[in-house]
Design an enzyme around this catalytic site. Structure first.
Site, PDB file in Angstrom:
ATOM      1  N   ARG A 105       0.834  -1.190   0.000  1.00 49.30           N
ATOM      2  CA  ARG A 105       0.000   0.000   0.000  1.00 49.30           C
ATOM      3  C   ARG A 105       0.872   1.244   0.000  1.00 49.30           C
ATOM      4  O   ARG A 105       1.700   1.426   0.903  1.00 49.30           O
ATOM      5  CB  ARG A 105      -0.912  -0.015   1.227  1.00 49.30           C
ATOM      6  CG  ARG A 105      -1.962   1.073   1.158  1.00 49.30           C
ATOM      7  CD  ARG A 105      -3.168   0.693   1.950  1.00 49.30           C
ATOM      8  NE  ARG A 105      -2.863   0.615   3.364  1.00 49.30           N
ATOM      9  CZ  ARG A 105      -3.706   0.953   4.320  1.00 49.30           C
ATOM     10  NH1 ARG A 105      -4.901   1.361   4.019  1.00 49.30           N
ATOM     11  NH2 ARG A 105      -3.361   0.848   5.578  1.00 49.30           N
ATOM     12  N   THR A 109      -0.794   7.623  -1.211  1.00 49.97           N
ATOM     13  CA  THR A 109      -2.092   7.520  -1.911  1.00 49.97           C
ATOM     14  C   THR A 109      -2.989   6.446  -1.284  1.00 49.97           C
ATOM     15  O   THR A 109      -4.189   6.415  -1.541  1.00 49.97           O
ATOM     16  CB  THR A 109      -1.875   7.142  -3.382  1.00 49.97           C
ATOM     17  OG1 THR A 109      -1.297   5.831  -3.423  1.00 49.97           O
ATOM     18  CG2 THR A 109      -0.967   8.131  -4.088  1.00 49.97           C
ATOM     19  N   ASP A 201      -2.644 -10.526  12.576  1.00 47.83           N
ATOM     20  CA  ASP A 201      -1.973 -10.402  11.281  1.00 47.83           C
ATOM     21  C   ASP A 201      -1.615 -11.802  10.777  1.00 47.83           C
ATOM     22  O   ASP A 201      -0.769 -12.486  11.353  1.00 47.83           O
ATOM     23  CB  ASP A 201      -0.714  -9.543  11.431  1.00 47.83           C
ATOM     24  CG  ASP A 201      -0.069  -9.259  10.077  1.00 47.83           C
ATOM     25  OD1 ASP A 201       0.014  -8.078   9.716  1.00 47.83           O
ATOM     26  OD2 ASP A 201       0.338 -10.223   9.383  1.00 47.83           O
ATOM     27  N   ASP A 204       2.153 -12.386   9.941  1.00 49.53           N
ATOM     28  CA  ASP A 204       2.998 -12.486  11.138  1.00 49.53           C
ATOM     29  C   ASP A 204       2.780 -13.807  11.859  1.00 49.53           C
ATOM     30  O   ASP A 204       3.725 -14.435  12.349  1.00 49.53           O
ATOM     31  CB  ASP A 204       2.700 -11.327  12.099  1.00 49.53           C
ATOM     32  CG  ASP A 204       3.350 -10.034  11.644  1.00 49.53           C
ATOM     33  OD1 ASP A 204       4.311 -10.103  10.854  1.00 49.53           O
ATOM     34  OD2 ASP A 204       2.896  -8.967  12.062  1.00 49.53           O
TER      35      ASP A 204
END
Ligand code: URA
Length: 210
Positions: A105, A109, A201, A204
């Site tokens: 990402r 933006t 996550d 992870d």
């Protein structure tokens, strides 16, 4: 057109998902559970695979028996956690071709940016299964499927472990014809774009990076 979501609520899937959600579950156990649960998801995802009758002989008698038609499937894993689902699905269909898409990402933006793209040639003759354990904001999934559509696959399905209403809405706004297969639809996204209650996550927990 409203998109289709298949929730695979088989007790074995739900039991394994509960173990994966628990913060007490170790990295190695999480990894093996994801592999097992992905095999179980694969049964539903590939319920419509076509078979043809072939002549074989059992030790007792000749018979016509069903075998899968051709080898026309590609599994595309969204990096990095998609690899966990990929392994389990490959256990069930080892002949599938494999691809990877890496997206991050952009901090300014917030749009997904592609950093890796390697998929099998001739996707236009294949059914494509895109895999990522968490369909959260939906942004990576939308971008990955849009990129794959450039190769005109015969069909596309999206497989995840967990999703939420926000992710489904974003995904199906962009790709209403792509069905989602998931083990559960959780309550919501939190302010950090984690699924609640979720499992944390997935990358992870899979790789032990935190
Ligand atoms: N990605 C994850 O790994 N977990 C979430 O809850 C959301 C996105």
């Amino acid at each position: 057109m409203a998109g289709t979501v298949h929730v695979i609520d088989h007790p074995l899937v739900q039991h394994k998902l509960t173990l994966m959600r628990s913060k007490e579950t170790s990295t190695s156990k999480f990894r093996s559970l994801l592999r097992e649960i992905s095999m179980l998801l694969a049964y539903e995802v590939w319920r419509d695979l076509k078979t043809s009758l072939v002549d074989i002989e059992t030790p007792i008698a000749p018979m016509k028996a069903p075998m899968l038609d051709g080898k026309k499937t590609a599994i595309i894993a969204i990096l990095r956690a998609g690899g966990g689902i990929l392994e389990g699905m490959l256990d069930v269909l080892p002949s599938a071709r494999i691809g990877h898409i890496g997206l991050y990402r952009d901090p300014k933006t917030l749009e997904p940016v592609e950093y890796y793209y390697k998929v099998p040639e001739s996707l236009d003759s294949r059914e494509v299964i895109v895999v990522d354990p968490m369909l959260a904001t939906g942004n990576s999934a939308v971008a990955a499927v849009a990129r794959l559509k450039e190769s005109n696959p015969r069909s596309i399905k999206f497989v995840c472990l967990l999703t939420c209403p926000e992710g489904i809405k974003v995904f199906h706004a962009a790709h209403p014809e792509v069905p989602i297969y998931t083990a559960a639809i959780d309550e919501r996204l939190n302010e950090k774009s984690y699924i609640v209650p979720g499992l944390g996550d997935a990358g992870d927990r899979l790789f032990g990076t935190k």
